[in-house]
Scaffold this active site. Structure first.
Site: not given
Length: 463
Positions: A132, A134, A209-210, A231-233, A365
């Site tokens: 991602p 961020n 990500g989401s 690995e999500l929100g 989120e």
């Protein structure tokens, strides 16, 4: 004709970079090259793989000055904080290199006369890393370095918002003389990413990500025997007990809420405070929040940059407006932040009180610079509220009572429990989530287990 992608900078809304997506031929060639290279790479001694990976880290750090400015232009990180990501990148990479001999060592059960028995850790093959924007270096390195150390080849598909990061990884690999095909950076469309997974062109996919993005990855993998790490929100909570060091809690929770404009999967998005200290806490929290400087991330004075897109900022504006309409109260006046212009990516930090769990801002989120704070009666109420979420990535407890933190931590549905800190990944510990925050593990020696497969040897040498 191959489609192109434009990287729109949140700094000024202009096109910062433009690249062509990989086409069918390039994708096929990349998968073939990865498989061919991996067959030789896994045979290299671990010490040689470590030398290559260490050289990659050195090469990346040598590009720090350019990388810091690129981060600001690509995703809005203020330049005064950009070097911090590379420090974290180095910490994680060097730790995973250092623990590889132990983590990848064969497992030997108790001896049995006449037999040689052991479990060997084999690389899975080609690993697709979908990273991602961020924390573009930190999230990618979580898998890239250990995957290579384990003997896998890697294909990196980075976010189109930070497409230059993938190019930096490729350049670092080139400078380190990494054998051709062991690492490749591909600019892939969503269609091609799903296609690679669906056709089992790789053996492991690690996605950050989401939640919706994770579901898409999982759906693409249906019917194929490949591993999928997600690995999500997050909607990460903090609980401030009455015995907490108030100044320490405020300082760190403000930073945990608003660093990177709140665009972190493990950012603090909701805070529960013992009612005895609640008035003092919110007063100090709001006062410190007002000290942020919202502005151009290329300015050294800026401490809060723009969100990644105007649409992302508008989503958070909508959450704030909805909460206010439902009775919440805002402690921060957006007019005190002149750069906060409606419709732009620049959004002032906001602290909301009088919030409830019926509000979106306390349940969905936000991924932006807003946090809701609620008073609570006791530990039991705080625990119930912390668990009242579809997410479970990390949670923090602020107290001077270690036993209380451990007791509460045992009952929180989360992947990581912090005491008196937050928003940090310790590379020696497993990074994982529960519920809609994902599945699988990166970092620590457990991270290697998701990048290898077991191969048992049962050898009878006396007959």
């Amino acid at each position: 004709m191959t489609a192109t992608i434009q990287l729109i900078s949140p700094v000024d809304g202009r096109v910062y970079a433009e690249r062509r997506y990989a086409d069918a031929t390039q994708v096929e060639q990349a998968l073939t090259a990865a498989a061919t290279a991996q067959a030789q790479w896994k045979r290299r001694p671990l010490s040689e793989r470590a030398a290559f990976c260490s050289a990659v880290v050195d090469a990346m750090l040598a590009m720090k000055t350019d990388i810091v400015r690129e981060l600001a232009w690509q995703m809005g990180r203020p330049v005064r904080f950009g070097a911090g990501e590379l420090r974290g990148f180095e910490e994680r990479a060097r730790h995973m290199i250092a623990i590889a001999p132990e983590a990848l060592a064969s497992v030997e059960p108790a001896p049995v006369a006449g037999f040689r028995r052991y479990i060997q850790r084999e690389p899975v093959g080609t690993v697709l890393v979908v990273a991602p924007w961020n924390y573009p270096y930190l999230t990618a390195v979580n898998t890239i370095i250990p995957a290579l150390m384990a003997g896998n080849s890697v294909i990196l598909k980075h976010s189109s918002q930070t497409l230059l990061v993938g190019e930096r990884f490729a350049e670092a690999m080139r400078r380190a003389n990494m054998p051709e095909g062991v690492f490749q950076n591909l600019l892939l469309s969503h269609v091609w990413t799903a296609g690679i997974i669906a056709t089992v062109g790789v053996q492991q996919v690690n996605f950050t990500g989401s939640v919706e993005g994770g579901k898409s990855m999982q759906h693409a993998a249906l019917g194929g025997f490949l591993g999928v790490g997600l690995e999500l929100g997050g909607k990460d909570p903090a609980y401030v007990r009455a015995d907490a060091n108030l100044d320490h809690a405020v300082e760190n929770l403000v930073d945990g809420s608003f660093f990177n404009s709140g665009q972190s999967c493990c950012a603090i998005e909701r805070i529960y405070v013992d009612k005895q200290i609640y008035p003092a806490f919110i007063e100090r929290f709001a006062a410190l929040t007002r000290q942020y400087v919202l502005g151009n991330p290329l300015d050294e004075a800026t401490t809060l940059g723009p969100m990644v897109t105007p649409a992302a900022a508008d989503f958070v504006r909508g959450q704030i407006a909805a909460a206010l309409a439902q009775g919440a109260r805002a402690l921060i006046d957006p007019q005190a932040f002149p750069a906060d212009v409606p419709g732009s990516a620049y959004l002032a930090p906001q602290v909301l009180v009088d919030v409830t769990h019926q509000m979106s801002v306390m349940r969905e989120e936000s991924f932006g610079p807003v946090v809701g704070i609620m008073p609570v009666e006791d530990d039991d109420v705080a625990l119930a509220l912390m668990n009242d979420s579809e997410f479970g990535l990390s949670a923090s407890i602020w107290t001077q009572d270690l036993a209380a933190a451990e007791r509460l931590g045992n009952d929180i549905d989360t992947g990581t429990v912090f005491m008196n800190r937050c928003d940090y990944l310790d590379p020696a510990l497993a990074w994982t989530g529960v519920k809609n925050s994902g599945r699988g593990v990166t970092l620590s020696r457990l991270g290697y287990e998701h990048l290898t497969r077991a191969k048992s040897f049962h050898l009878r040498h006396e007959i």
